[in-house]
Design an enzyme around this catalytic site. Structure first.
Site, PDB file in Angstrom:
ATOM      1  N   GLU A   1      10.097  14.987  15.377  1.00 15.55           N
ATOM      2  CA  GLU A   1      10.771  15.405  14.000  1.00 15.55           C
ATOM      3  C   GLU A   1      10.411  16.577  13.574  1.00 15.55           C
ATOM      4  OE1 GLU A   1       9.986  11.630  12.773  1.00 15.55           O
ATOM      5  OE2 GLU A   1      11.787  11.108  10.988  1.00 15.55           O
TER       6      GLU A   1
ATOM      7  N   GLU B   1      10.521   0.337   9.521  1.00 22.65           N
ATOM      8  CA  GLU B   1      11.836   1.467   9.801  1.00 22.65           C
ATOM      9  C   GLU B   1      11.052   3.108  10.268  1.00 22.65           C
ATOM     10  OE1 GLU B   1      14.508   1.762   9.040  1.00 22.65           O
ATOM     11  OE2 GLU B   1      15.223  -0.539   8.352  1.00 22.65           O
TER      12      GLU B   1
ATOM     13  N   CYS C   1      13.873   9.943   6.839  1.00 20.83           N
ATOM     14  CA  CYS C   1      13.486  10.067   8.202  1.00 20.83           C
ATOM     15  C   CYS C   1      15.196  10.010   8.666  1.00 20.83           C
ATOM     16  CB  CYS C   1      13.103   8.578   8.165  1.00 20.83           C
ATOM     17  SG  CYS C   1      14.263   7.798   6.987  1.00 20.83           S
TER      18      CYS C   1
ATOM     19  N   LYS D   1       0.924  -1.554   0.301  1.00 21.66           N
ATOM     20  CA  LYS D   1       0.094  -0.262   0.213  1.00 21.66           C
ATOM     21  C   LYS D   1       0.555   1.448   0.008  1.00 21.66           C
ATOM     22  CE  LYS D   1      -2.099   2.395   3.246  1.00 21.66           C
ATOM     23  NZ  LYS D   1      -1.841   3.996   2.649  1.00 21.66           N
TER      24      LYS D   1
END
Lengths: 481, 307
Positions: free
Chosen positions: A388, A257, A291, A183
């Protein structure tokens, strides 16, 4: 320093054949969704609607998993050499259609064409090429006794590198004999759907790769599906934790991840001009939607002023704008929601007392844009130093000793990546030992390769992707599971 | 033993019994809770063996603190040194062989011969793992041939503090098969001993304390698994958890512990077995690298090449 004006150098869109609407790719064919509500995907640079995309319902997820299950019986029994040939075919078709993929990726994602053209698409093809060669050599990979596939793999990927993440997920899964239901993210589904055409052109057996589009609920239905044996996810730490909870107590395996807040550490003996380039690559590559982006600059106090000045001068030369212009350095933010999040966190940075700076540059009237921004005077407790941001925002902190740099670098729940800039080899190796990060770039940053394992410590998730280590996540070994 | 010495010792001698305690940070404290629980032998007529310390949440947390403190020294030791230390444990175990045999025999209700074989296997397992200390990095790491002028190398590192639920059935062989792979790479361990068969674990702690294993590298708590395990699973300063012993622990659902571990994305080693039915693995066979690998992180370092 004189700057030069560049004439626009737009890449042509004519190479891409956009359909007005797309179905789901299940069992080798494009099919209509059963009961899902279609949604639109837009160009983040112009807000123009690109296409209508299907939302996979629970029933669609069932169908896709069933197709993958059926295909698994023959695919897993195919010889490694033949599985490898399909992967080689896919790699070659991606290279043949590279320009089409690059333009489509930049259109749907907003990233500069020079990055999709020179980074995303070539490395994606390289992943298939690399893993193709493993398919008939698994016995040599030191994966353990009798490596064999898990079965059906459910994969959910993010919007920052849509095609690249697809290749990271699909290539090792197929090489080891698994079948896949993937997906893509709801804002960037188009290159995955183009990839489905590649699977058709390669005559990949139906059901080996299934691609279902949709948002969070579709992903949840896939991850939680009883027929899925292994989950592979790239995305936020919050969602990663939710997935870990979902599959707790089952036999499902997972690789996650997740987020990062990488420290890019610059010592006073570093080659400063190179380091400044590395800092820029570290945080402004792909609009900071990375990331492992070097979002925390830790610079040694004695050269902080110099680095800051050079960084500002360099930022002033970055060109922000049309992703399809070959001169563009920084493209569009992927979605309004993401732009809002970046805007909010940058405001928090100001409110908490950090000093904000961004170069003067004109932004397009439509679309989602954010100037490359740096915050100085940041302390460790500031939210912009801990959370983040996933955007082109750099927080600058300082340190005096290597020990202090290590302590600050390791002071987040994340542990994905880190950077070190120094001319002293022994210091690089010492620092690399101390840093709690899965990938350490020394005197370079944001380098990726199919042969090089990627993945994080701590709350940046578990498992590795790439190399022999990434392969091991797709096999089970020994007598028991 | 000759008749004379038996006479000298006298049948009426009252033996000196041991007080069983926890092992935390290289010391042997009682549980801070002041509690203990009765431990019986296995077999047809269970006999009272000991009042073992009943470890608490606080004891577990103290053990995590001790384990964290020991990480840098132990992970920072050379692989060669760790191998020497592990081998030394086997030496000390060998010297306590008779004691281990007697304890395993009563704990597990085995014949003397089976208990002998069990203890031999446990000691040999330490030796086997000792030999891995300076080899697994070469097997599991290496240079990556990337497409560019870069030196690129991947090497495994210990993940940090690992909590372990020791197998409930195999009180010594199972225990060492869980503990040795955790510490061989430089992790430190907080181990919950088998709830009903803790005595061999306590003796192992004494062997560890008198070998060269630094204090805090292995911490051993006796007590009720279902009471202490959830605190270890949810502890934010525990990096990984081995749920092997959850398979047969009373009132423990391993899935719940795994879900709690998601809080800080602990690495979880699930109990063996297929389906949802967890079982205790067969510890008599050679274990392979799986248990070492479960508690390693791979670090990849890039550096440009040039002149």
């Amino acid at each position: 320093m004189p700057t030069f004006d560049y004439a626009p150098a737009p890449e042509s869109r004519s190479v891409v054949d956009l359909k007005s609407s797309y179905g789901l790719f299940i069992d080798g064919e494009f099919v209509d969704s059963r009961g899902g509500t279609p949604f639109k995907t837009i160009s983040p640079a112009t807000e123009e609607v690109l296409a209508e995309v299907s939302e996979a319902s629970q029933e669609d997820v069932d169908r896709a998993v069933a197709a993958a299950r059926t295909a698994f019986r023959s695919w897993s029994r195919l010889s490694g050499a033949d599985r490898g040939k399909y992967l080689f075919r896919i790699a070659r078709i991606m290279q043949e259609r590279a320009r089409e993929f690059a333009v489509l990726e930049s259109l749907d994602n907003g990233k500069p064409i020079k990055e999709s053209r020179d980074v995303d698409v070539p490395i994606a093809a390289a992943h298939f090429f690399y893993h193709a060669g493993w398919a008939d050599k698994l016995a040599y990979a030191s994966l353990g006794d009798n490596p064999r596939p898990h079965g059906v793999v459910g994969q959910v990927i993010p919007w920052n590198f849509p095609l690249l993440m697809l290749s990271w997920k699909i290539a090792p899964a197929l090489a080891t004999g698994n079948t896949v239901v993937l997906k893509p993210a709801e804002t960037t589904p188009l290159t995955a759907l183009l990839f489905a055409e590649v699977c058709q052109q390669a005559d990949l057996p139906p059901g080996v790769v299934n691609i279902i589009t949709g948002a969070g609920p579709t992903g949840q239905a896939l991850v939680g599906h009883e027929g899925v044996d292994k989950v592979a996810f790239t995305g936020s730490t919050a969602v990663g934790k939710a997935i870990a909870r979902t599959i707790a107590g089952t036999r499902k395996k997972a690789t996650l991840e997740l987020g990062g807040k990488a420290a890019n550490i610059v010592f006073d003996d570093s080659p400063v001009d190179q380091a400044v380039e590395g800092i820029v690559t570290g945080i402004f590559f792909n609009q900071g939607h990375v990331c492992c982006a070097g979002s925390r600059l830790l610079v040694q106090e004695s050269i902080a002023e110099e680095v800051e000045a050079k960084l500002k001068a360099r930022l002033a030369t970055l060109r922000v704008g049309d992703p399809l212009d070959k001169n563009t350095d920084i493209g569009a933010i992927n979605s309004r929601a993401q732009l809002d999040r970046i805007t909010e966190l940058a405001q928090v940075g100001e409110d908490e007392g950090a000093v904000r700076w961004a170069p003067e540059c004109e932004l397009p009237a439509n679309g989602f844009w954010f100037r490359p921004t740096i915050f100085t005077g940041v302390s460790q407790t500031h939210r912009i130093a801990q959370e983040e941001i996933f955007g082109p925002v750099l927080s600058v902190l300082t340190f005096r000793t290597p020990g202090e740099a290590v302590a600050k670098a390791n002071n987040t729940p994340y542990g994905l990546s880190a950077g070190i800039w120094t001319e002293k080899g022994s210091r690089i190796l010492w620092m690399a030992d101390q840093l709690k990060a899965g990938v350490v770039w020394a005197n370079t940053f944001n380098k990726f390769d199919p042969a090089s394992p990627f993945g994080g410590y701590k709350e940046s998730g578990y498992g590795r992707e790439g190399g022999r280590h990434g392969l091991s996540a797709y096999v089970t070994t020994g007598a028991t599971r | 033993m000759s008749t004379t010495t038996r006479k000298q010792a006298g049948p009426s001698r009252v033996d000196v019994r041991k007080t069983y305690k926890l092992y935390i940070g290289g010391k042997f404290p009682r549980s801070e809770s002041g509690r203990s629980y009765e431990v019986f032998s296995s077999g047809r007529s269970p006999k009272f063996l000991a009042n073992a310390a009943q470890g608490s949440r606080k004891d577990a947390r103290d053990a995590v603190v001790a384990a964290r403190k020991a990480v840098s020294g132990w992970a920072g030791a050379t692989a060669y040194n760790r191998g020497q230390v592990l081998y030394r444990v086997a030496e000390v175990m060998e010297s306590r062989r008779a004691q281990f045999v007697a304890e395993v025999q009563s704990a597990e209700g085995l014949t003397a011969a089976r208990a002998e074989a069990n203890v031999s296997a446990a000691i040999d397992r330490w030796v086997w793992y000792a030999g891995w200390s300076d080899k697994f990095a070469q097997v599991l790491g290496g240079a990556n041939p990337v497409a560019g002028p870069f030196f690129n190398i991947s090497a495994p590192e210990p993940t940090g503090v690992v909590a372990a639920l020791a197998p409930q059935g195999s009180s010594l062989l199972g225990l060492v098969s869980v503990v040795a792979p955790i510490i061989v790479s430089g992790n430190t361990a907080v181990v919950l001993a088998s709830q009903d068969r803790p005595v061999p674990a306590i003796t192992l702690a004494e062997a560890l304390a008198t070998s060269d294993v630094p204090g805090g590298v292995v911490n051993l708590i006796t007590g009720i698994t279902s009471e202490v395990a959830p605190w270890l699973a949810s502890h934010r300063d525990v990096n990984a958890i081995d749920l092997t012993g959850a398979a047969d622990a009373p009132d423990v659902v391993w899935g719940d512990l795994e879900a709690a571990s998601a809080e800080n994305l602990k690495r979880v080693l699930r109990p063996a077995g297929s389906g949802v039915t967890a079982v205790e693995p067969d510890f008599t066979t050679e274990p392979g690298l799986e248990r070492i690998e479960a508690f390693l992180e791979t670090k990849t370092v890039w550096h440009p090449k040039g002149i």
